[in-house]
Design an enzyme around this catalytic site. Structure first.
Site, PDB file in Angstrom:
ATOM      1  N   GLY A  88      -6.431   3.701   5.447  1.00 26.89           N
ATOM      2  CA  GLY A  88      -5.568   4.706   4.854  1.00 26.89           C
ATOM      3  C   GLY A  88      -6.361   5.916   4.405  1.00 26.89           C
ATOM      4  CD  GLU A  91      -3.583   9.898  -5.117  1.00 27.51           C
ATOM      5  OE1 GLU A  91      -4.496   9.523  -5.867  1.00 27.51           O
ATOM      6  OE2 GLU A  91      -2.400   9.930  -5.459  1.00 27.51           O
TER       7      GLU A  91
END
Length: 124
Positions: A88, A91
């Site tokens: 992933g 952020e």
């Protein structure tokens, strides 16, 4: 202060959807630029409350503030990360931006700024 160019290189394993991965990386860079150069919450030392109670005086980056961006995805299928070989981005794309800008300011001026945002007043 003006940022002229930013290059982000990310090892996210296998990229499943290049368009959304690139958009996520660009968003993280923009977030980090705002953190490094603009965004600031002032608090009242006596009361511990935020002085700026709304977003009217809170600076965030606009299109004119963002330089030319390059995003590179390095690495390949990562069998340890997941069954499909991807990791992933989330952020994580913003984490390295503010320190990179702070290091660039240090190398350009010789002054190490350790709190954000980096402003002209902190360099004087």
């Amino acid at each position: 202060m003006r940022l002229n160019r930013f290059v982000g290189a990310y090892d996210c394993g296998r990229v499943i959807n290049p368009k959304t991965a690139r958009s996520q990386a660009i968003g993280g860079i923009i977030w980090g630029v705002g953190q490094a150069l603009m965004e600031q919450s002032e608090t009242d030392p006596a009361m511990g409350r935020f002085i700026n109670r709304n977003y009217s005086g809170y600076l965030v980056p606009t299109c004119a503030d963002i330089p030319e961006l390059d995003v590179l995805f390095v690495g390949d299928f990562d069998e340890e990360a997941s069954p499909i070989g991807g990791k992933g981005l989330g952020e994580l794309t913003s984490v390295s931006v503010a320190p990179a800008i702070a290091n660039a300011v240090y190398h350009a001026t010789g002054k190490r700024v350790r709190d954000l945002p980096i402003t002209i007043e902190k360099l004087l």
